[in-house]
Every structure is written in C-alpha cells, then in structure tokens.
Motif scaffolding. Structure first.
Motif, mmCIF file in Angstrom:
data_model
loop_
_atom_site.group_PDB
_atom_site.id
_atom_site.type_symbol
_atom_site.label_atom_id
_atom_site.label_comp_id
_atom_site.label_asym_id
_atom_site.label_seq_id
_atom_site.Cartn_x
_atom_site.Cartn_y
_atom_site.Cartn_z
ATOM 1 N N ILE A 79 -1.754 2.494 11.037
ATOM 2 C CA ILE A 79 -0.664 3.012 11.868
ATOM 3 C C ILE A 79 0.565 2.121 11.720
ATOM 4 N N GLU A 80 1.712 2.767 11.544
ATOM 5 C CA GLU A 80 3.002 2.076 11.491
ATOM 6 C C GLU A 80 4.031 2.925 12.231
ATOM 7 N N LEU A 81 5.118 2.292 12.623
ATOM 8 C CA LEU A 81 6.154 2.984 13.374
ATOM 9 C C LEU A 81 6.944 3.968 12.515
ATOM 10 N N THR A 82 7.298 3.557 11.298
ATOM 11 C CA THR A 82 8.139 4.385 10.432
ATOM 12 C C THR A 82 7.652 4.307 8.988
ATOM 13 N N ASP A 83 8.198 5.172 8.151
ATOM 14 C CA ASP A 83 7.895 5.101 6.723
ATOM 15 C C ASP A 83 8.312 3.738 6.165
ATOM 16 N N GLY A 84 9.426 3.226 6.636
ATOM 17 C CA GLY A 84 9.909 1.929 6.163
ATOM 18 C C GLY A 84 8.956 0.787 6.470
ATOM 19 N N THR A 85 8.380 0.773 7.670
ATOM 20 C CA THR A 85 7.438 -0.300 8.002
ATOM 21 C C THR A 85 6.126 -0.122 7.237
ATOM 22 N N ALA A 86 5.756 1.116 6.941
ATOM 23 C CA ALA A 86 4.558 1.365 6.123
ATOM 24 C C ALA A 86 4.781 0.876 4.692
ATOM 25 N N ILE A 87 5.972 1.113 4.156
ATOM 26 C CA ILE A 87 6.308 0.624 2.815
ATOM 27 C C ILE A 87 6.282 -0.897 2.804
ATOM 28 N N ARG A 88 6.806 -1.509 3.842
ATOM 29 C CA ARG A 88 6.784 -2.980 3.926
ATOM 30 C C ARG A 88 5.353 -3.498 3.959
ATOM 31 N N ALA A 89 4.467 -2.824 4.683
ATOM 32 C CA ALA A 89 3.053 -3.224 4.718
ATOM 33 C C ALA A 89 2.433 -3.130 3.324
ATOM 34 N N CYS A 90 2.780 -2.093 2.575
ATOM 35 C CA CYS A 90 2.274 -1.942 1.207
ATOM 36 C C CYS A 90 2.846 -3.018 0.296
ATOM 37 N N THR A 91 4.097 -3.391 0.514
ATOM 38 C CA THR A 91 4.705 -4.475 -0.262
ATOM 39 C C THR A 91 3.912 -5.764 -0.051
ATOM 40 N N ASP A 92 3.493 -6.005 1.178
ATOM 41 C CA ASP A 92 2.664 -7.180 1.472
ATOM 42 C C ASP A 92 1.332 -7.111 0.722
ATOM 43 N N LEU A 93 0.739 -5.923 0.638
ATOM 44 C CA LEU A 93 -0.530 -5.763 -0.088
ATOM 45 C C LEU A 93 -0.369 -6.094 -1.570
ATOM 46 N N LEU A 94 0.784 -5.775 -2.133
ATOM 47 C CA LEU A 94 1.029 -6.065 -3.548
ATOM 48 C C LEU A 94 1.061 -7.566 -3.829
ATOM 49 N N GLN A 95 1.306 -8.364 -2.811
ATOM 50 C CA GLN A 95 1.375 -9.812 -2.975
ATOM 51 C C GLN A 95 0.003 -10.482 -2.939
ATOM 52 N N ARG A 96 -1.034 -9.714 -2.649
ATOM 53 C CA ARG A 96 -2.395 -10.265 -2.534
ATOM 54 C C ARG A 96 -3.161 -10.004 -3.832
ATOM 55 N N PRO A 97 -3.330 -11.033 -4.661
ATOM 56 C CA PRO A 97 -3.925 -10.839 -5.985
ATOM 57 C C PRO A 97 -5.382 -10.367 -5.965
ATOM 58 N N LEU A 133 -6.512 -7.931 -4.274
ATOM 59 C CA LEU A 133 -6.527 -6.483 -4.047
ATOM 60 C C LEU A 133 -6.120 -5.740 -5.315
ATOM 61 N N PRO A 134 -6.615 -4.521 -5.508
ATOM 62 C CA PRO A 134 -6.333 -3.789 -6.749
ATOM 63 C C PRO A 134 -4.932 -3.182 -6.850
ATOM 64 N N PHE A 135 -4.193 -3.096 -5.761
ATOM 65 C CA PHE A 135 -2.902 -2.408 -5.770
ATOM 66 C C PHE A 135 -1.905 -3.025 -6.743
ATOM 67 N N GLY A 136 -1.864 -4.342 -6.803
ATOM 68 C CA GLY A 136 -0.956 -5.020 -7.717
ATOM 69 C C GLY A 136 -1.429 -4.979 -9.161
ATOM 70 N N LYS A 137 -2.744 -4.924 -9.356
ATOM 71 C CA LYS A 137 -3.306 -4.880 -10.705
ATOM 72 C C LYS A 137 -3.157 -3.507 -11.348
ATOM 73 N N TYR A 138 -3.313 -2.454 -10.541
ATOM 74 C CA TYR A 138 -3.297 -1.074 -11.039
ATOM 75 C C TYR A 138 -2.355 -0.196 -10.205
ATOM 76 N N PRO A 139 -1.093 -0.568 -10.085
ATOM 77 C CA PRO A 139 -0.201 0.155 -9.168
ATOM 78 C C PRO A 139 -0.031 1.637 -9.493
ATOM 79 N N LYS A 140 -0.177 2.019 -10.744
ATOM 80 C CA LYS A 140 -0.014 3.443 -11.101
ATOM 81 C C LYS A 140 -1.134 4.315 -10.552
ATOM 82 N N ASP A 141 -2.202 3.700 -10.079
ATOM 83 C CA ASP A 141 -3.361 4.439 -9.573
ATOM 84 C C ASP A 141 -3.250 4.844 -8.099
ATOM 85 N N TYR A 142 -2.164 4.456 -7.414
ATOM 86 C CA TYR A 142 -2.098 4.650 -5.961
ATOM 87 C C TYR A 142 -0.763 5.229 -5.501
ATOM 88 N N HIS A 143 -0.817 5.921 -4.358
ATOM 89 C CA HIS A 143 0.415 6.263 -3.644
ATOM 90 C C HIS A 143 0.171 6.172 -2.140
#
Length: 93
Positions: free
Chosen positions: A28-46, A48-58
């Motif tokens: 749960i997030e307040l806005t699309d912008g805060t959800a995007i920011r949460a995903c940006t944080d996930l990309l910083q965690r090596p 997790l697979p999101f940064g390794k295979y970003p084309k696989d997710y939306h």
C-alpha cells in the motif's frame, strides 16, 4: 475523488513478474509517485531480482484500501511503470 476521500484511502500495488506470470504480494502506498519511489528503493538492494532482471517486471496499481471503512475497493488494473524504465532513469541520476 474529493480531498476527504483521498485522505481515507490509499492505492494497492503489486509488482508483476512477466517470466513467472505472477504478482508479488501487494503493498500500500499513498500515490503512484510514492509507489515508484518504493520500487526505486528495491532496485538498490542487490539481493533482490528487480535490479538484476528489470525487463522482467512492471509495477501495477491493483486496487484501493479504504482506511475509514476497512475494505478493499477493486479498481481496473493499471500498469504504472516498467521496472526497466525505472532502472534506466535511476542510472542516469
């Protein structure tokens, strides 16, 4: 949606894995912008697979959480951003 309704509800999001064809547990997030920011944080965690295979997710908005009444309100599933696009934009910063 008026201001009072916005204060009493938040969006529900999930990250969709195109390879396994499943949605991750929702968050749960307040806005699309805060959800995007949460995903940006996930990309910083090596670990997790999101940064390794970003084309696989939306990121998708999948519903609304109505706090004042304690229920989930369904909405049309909407893709907010491709994680690959988000990954590319964070590399430029």
């Amino acid at each position: 949606m008026d201001k009072n309704e916005k204060l009493q509800s938040k969006n529900i999001y999930s990250i969709y894995d195109k390879v396994s064809e499943i949605y991750a547990p929702p968050f749960i997030e307040l806005t699309d912008g805060t959800a995007i920011r949460a995903c940006t944080d996930l990309l910083q965690r090596p670990e997790l697979p999101f940064g390794k295979y970003p084309k696989d997710y939306h990121l998708a908005r999948i519903g609304r959480w109505v706090e004042a009444e304690g229920f989930v309100s369904p909405t049309e599933m909407t893709t907010i951003i491709e994680i690959e696009v988000l990954s590319d934009s964070t590399k430029k910063e």
